[in-house]
Design a protein around this motif. Structure first.
Motif, PDB file in Angstrom:
ATOM      1  N   TYR A   1      59.568   5.569  33.450  1.00 11.73           N
ATOM      2  CA  TYR A   1      60.159   6.533  34.376  1.00 11.73           C
ATOM      3  C   TYR A   1      59.146   7.555  34.868  1.00 11.73           C
ATOM      4  CZ  TYR A   1      64.697   4.475  34.094  1.00 11.73           C
ATOM      5  OH  TYR A   1      65.734   3.586  34.212  1.00 11.73           O
ATOM      6  N   GLU A   2      58.175   7.859  34.058  1.00 12.33           N
ATOM      7  CA  GLU A   2      57.092   8.742  34.494  1.00 12.33           C
ATOM      8  C   GLU A   2      56.328   8.092  35.660  1.00 12.33           C
ATOM      9  OE1 GLU A   2      54.620  11.461  31.573  1.00 12.33           O
ATOM     10  OE2 GLU A   2      53.824   9.407  31.607  1.00 12.33           O
ATOM     11  N   LEU A   3      56.007   6.821  35.526  1.00 19.66           N
ATOM     12  CA  LEU A   3      55.319   6.092  36.592  1.00 19.66           C
ATOM     13  C   LEU A   3      56.198   6.004  37.838  1.00 19.66           C
ATOM     14  CD1 LEU A   3      53.732   3.263  34.437  1.00 19.66           C
ATOM     15  CD2 LEU A   3      52.456   4.980  35.752  1.00 19.66           C
TER      16      LEU A   3
ATOM     17  N   PRO B   1      68.173  12.160  41.227  1.00 21.36           N
ATOM     18  CA  PRO B   1      67.062  13.131  41.181  1.00 21.36           C
ATOM     19  C   PRO B   1      66.558  13.385  39.757  1.00 21.36           C
ATOM     20  CG  PRO B   1      68.778  13.905  42.666  1.00 21.36           C
ATOM     21  CD  PRO B   1      69.320  12.668  41.976  1.00 21.36           C
ATOM     22  N   ASP B   2      67.472  13.508  38.806  1.00 23.53           N
ATOM     23  CA  ASP B   2      67.103  13.693  37.396  1.00 23.53           C
ATOM     24  C   ASP B   2      67.117  12.330  36.717  1.00 23.53           C
ATOM     25  OD1 ASP B   2      66.784  14.347  34.725  1.00 23.53           O
ATOM     26  OD2 ASP B   2      68.604  15.564  34.596  1.00 23.53           O
ATOM     27  N   LEU B   3      65.958  11.899  36.252  1.00 26.36           N
ATOM     28  CA  LEU B   3      65.820  10.570  35.656  1.00 26.36           C
ATOM     29  C   LEU B   3      66.164  10.515  34.167  1.00 26.36           C
ATOM     30  CD1 LEU B   3      62.492   9.402  37.340  1.00 26.36           C
ATOM     31  CD2 LEU B   3      64.805   8.580  37.817  1.00 26.36           C
ATOM     32  N   SER B   4      66.473  11.642  33.557  1.00 23.74           N
ATOM     33  CA  SER B   4      66.672  11.655  32.104  1.00 23.74           C
ATOM     34  C   SER B   4      67.835  10.753  31.666  1.00 23.74           C
ATOM     35  CB  SER B   4      66.852  13.078  31.585  1.00 23.74           C
ATOM     36  OG  SER B   4      67.971  13.693  32.195  1.00 23.74           O
TER      37      SER B   4
ATOM     38  N   LYS C   1      69.563   5.578  29.127  1.00 27.47           N
ATOM     39  CA  LYS C   1      70.316   4.319  29.200  1.00 27.47           C
ATOM     40  C   LYS C   1      69.376   3.123  29.088  1.00 27.47           C
ATOM     41  CE  LYS C   1      73.958   6.273  32.028  1.00 27.47           C
ATOM     42  NZ  LYS C   1      74.388   6.454  33.410  1.00 27.47           N
ATOM     43  N   PHE C   2      68.228   3.196  29.761  1.00 28.24           N
ATOM     44  CA  PHE C   2      67.275   2.088  29.702  1.00 28.24           C
ATOM     45  C   PHE C   2      66.706   1.943  28.294  1.00 28.24           C
ATOM     46  CE2 PHE C   2      63.121   0.128  31.337  1.00 28.24           C
ATOM     47  CZ  PHE C   2      63.662  -1.140  31.395  1.00 28.24           C
ATOM     48  N   TYR C   3      66.437   3.068  27.636  1.00 28.61           N
ATOM     49  CA  TYR C   3      65.974   3.039  26.241  1.00 28.61           C
ATOM     50  C   TYR C   3      67.018   2.347  25.359  1.00 28.61           C
ATOM     51  CZ  TYR C   3      66.022   4.736  21.474  1.00 28.61           C
ATOM     52  OH  TYR C   3      66.134   4.803  20.110  1.00 28.61           O
ATOM     53  N   GLU C   4      68.280   2.739  25.509  1.00 31.60           N
ATOM     54  CA  GLU C   4      69.354   2.140  24.705  1.00 31.60           C
ATOM     55  C   GLU C   4      69.463   0.644  24.983  1.00 31.60           C
ATOM     56  OE1 GLU C   4      72.740   4.422  25.941  1.00 31.60           O
ATOM     57  OE2 GLU C   4      72.103   6.204  24.814  1.00 31.60           O
ATOM     58  N   TYR C   5      69.414   0.277  26.253  1.00 29.99           N
ATOM     59  CA  TYR C   5      69.518  -1.136  26.617  1.00 29.99           C
ATOM     60  C   TYR C   5      68.345  -1.931  26.047  1.00 29.99           C
ATOM     61  CZ  TYR C   5      69.450  -5.441  29.222  1.00 29.99           C
ATOM     62  OH  TYR C   5      69.399  -6.767  29.538  1.00 29.99           O
TER      63      TYR C   5
ATOM     64  N   CYS D   1      56.087  -0.696  37.877  1.00 30.18           N
ATOM     65  CA  CYS D   1      56.194   0.395  36.896  1.00 30.18           C
ATOM     66  C   CYS D   1      56.401  -0.150  35.492  1.00 30.18           C
ATOM     67  CB  CYS D   1      57.338   1.332  37.270  1.00 30.18           C
ATOM     68  SG  CYS D   1      57.079   2.221  38.816  1.00 30.18           S
ATOM     69  N   PHE D   2      57.273  -1.145  35.368  1.00 34.98           N
ATOM     70  CA  PHE D   2      57.533  -1.704  34.040  1.00 34.98           C
ATOM     71  C   PHE D   2      56.285  -2.379  33.480  1.00 34.98           C
ATOM     72  CE2 PHE D   2      58.881  -4.643  30.813  1.00 34.98           C
ATOM     73  CZ  PHE D   2      59.775  -3.879  30.076  1.00 34.98           C
TER      74      PHE D   2
END
Length: 130
Positions: free
Chosen positions: A27-29, A45-48, A53-57, A97-98
């Motif tokens: 997400y930083e990239l 706008p806020d990616l947190s 969710k992506f971390y959990e997945y 990015c990934f």
């Protein structure tokens, strides 16, 4: 007969700290690379929240605890992403990015390839616009 122990990708790449680092760097990239602008534009706008969710997945997908499913139910990724228009360029930017995040956080090239092949197929599946 001796029992064979199975190692998951989650364990092989270093578990929770690596998955956290991978998703954070991803997400930083996405947030900073000019060449990821279309991909970034389909995110809030806020990616947190997206990062969590992506971390959990990814944690569950890689063979770790099924956090996403326990919290949110079946992923239904394509259905959940239908609200965003994902064309070939946004898809390729997401993969850029990934791939970069994976290269920076997972040391072993073979493990990176084992992860990247199905992730690439998933990204192709998520495309919903030409």
């Amino acid at each position: 007969m001796a029992e064979q122990e199975t190692t998951t990708l989650y364990e092989a790449i270093g578990g929770d700290p690596t998955v956290r680092a991978l998703t954070h760097r991803f997400y930083e990239l996405m947030d900073t690379l000019p060449e990821a602008a279309r991909c970034r534009a389909v995110h809030p706008p806020d990616l947190s929240g997206s990062e969590e969710k992506f971390y959990e997945y990814l944690t569950g997908w890689l063979g770790g605890p099924p956090i996403y499913v326990e919290k949110r139910g079946h992923p239904m990724l394509r259905r959940r992403h239908f609200v965003a228009e994902i064309g070939p360029q946004a898809r390729d930017e997401w993969l850029l990015c990934f791939t970069r995040a994976l290269e920076e956080t997972v040391e072993h090239p073979k493990l990176r390839q084992i992860i990247l092949d199905p992730i690439t197929r998933l990204a192709l599946h998520m495309q919903n616009k030409e």
